[in-house]
Design an enzyme around this catalytic site. Structure first.
Site, short mmCIF file in Angstrom:
data_model
loop_
_atom_site.label_atom_id
_atom_site.label_comp_id
_atom_site.label_asym_id
_atom_site.label_seq_id
_atom_site.Cartn_x
_atom_site.Cartn_y
_atom_site.Cartn_z
N HIS A 1 -4.86 -0.05 -2.84
CA HIS A 1 -3.52 0.49 -2.65
C HIS A 1 -3.55 2.00 -2.37
CE1 HIS A 1 -1.28 -3.03 -4.79
NE2 HIS A 1 -2.08 -3.44 -3.81
N GLU B 1 -1.86 4.51 -3.53
CA GLU B 1 -1.88 5.38 -4.71
C GLU B 1 -3.28 5.46 -5.30
OE1 GLU B 1 1.90 2.77 -4.91
OE2 GLU B 1 -0.16 2.60 -4.23
N CYS C 1 3.07 -0.64 -7.49
CA CYS C 1 2.96 -1.86 -8.28
C CYS C 1 2.63 -1.45 -9.72
CB CYS C 1 1.89 -2.79 -7.71
SG CYS C 1 0.19 -2.21 -7.96
N CYS D 1 -0.93 0.05 -10.14
CA CYS D 1 -1.02 1.43 -9.68
C CYS D 1 -0.23 2.37 -10.57
CB CYS D 1 -0.54 1.54 -8.23
SG CYS D 1 -1.75 0.92 -7.04
#
Length: 185
Positions: free
Chosen positions: A88, A90, A116, A119
């Site tokens: 992801h 992040e 999410c 994260c």
């Protein structure tokens, strides 16, 4: 003495939040994920610390290059059982900061999609205190857990959007040469 002409209007400038969100949107253009692009920018004291976008781990084949995530599967979100191949945005931004020895303690993160829960826990553990996001992602029990972290005071959440003026000016600057002299009379 003010020499400003009566009809002068200063040019529109994006807010700091808009500026960093635009940088996250630009980072998302580097995404190698077929499901949807996401970008992230970590900032502190109005300075960019790191950027990230979602995609396959370094050294692994990009989904966009091979045209699929798994053989026979157009994108990871088309499967209910196979895990996403993407790291992801992040997580990639936090990894970039760590890789280069940059502390994220007390920083903020701007993302094109609400983080999410996995994260978000990484963001909190990395000492990032504020999350600015454009599009909502979490719902149900995941949103409840996010809200618990917010009520505990360990992270702040702010949904932000670009103003129409900022988006139009950015599009104009992206589509045309930027650093050209203006005709001065």
């Amino acid at each position: 003495m003010d020499n400003t002409p009566d009809n002068y209007e200063p040019p529109h400038r994006p807010t700091w939040d808009e500026y960093f969100l635009m940088l996250a949107k630009l980072a998302a253009t580097r995404s190698t994920c077929l499901a949807f692009p996401v970008g992230a920018v970590i900032t502190k004291n109005r300075q960019v610390l790191a950027t990230g976008y979602n995609g396959s781990p370094s050294g692994s084949a990009h989904c966009t290059t091979q045209g699929f995530c798994y053989p026979g599967l157009s994108s990871c979100d088309a499967s209910k059982t196979l895990p996403s191949r993407a790291v992801h945005a992040e997580a990639n931004a936090i990894a970039q900061a760590a890789k280069h020895g940059i502390s994220t303690a007390g920083a903020s993160i701007y993302v094109t999609l609400e983080p999410c829960i996995y994260c978000l826990k990484l963001i909190i553990s990395a000492g990032i205190r504020e999350v600015f996001y454009e599009t909502t992602f979490n719902s149900g029990e995941k949103a409840a857990l996010r809200d618990t972290f917010i009520s505990e005071g360990i992270v702040e959440f702010n949904q932000i959007q670009l103003s129409e003026d900022t988006a139009k000016k950015a599009a104009l600057l992206l589509l045309n040469p930027t650093s050209v002299p203006k005709n001065v009379v």
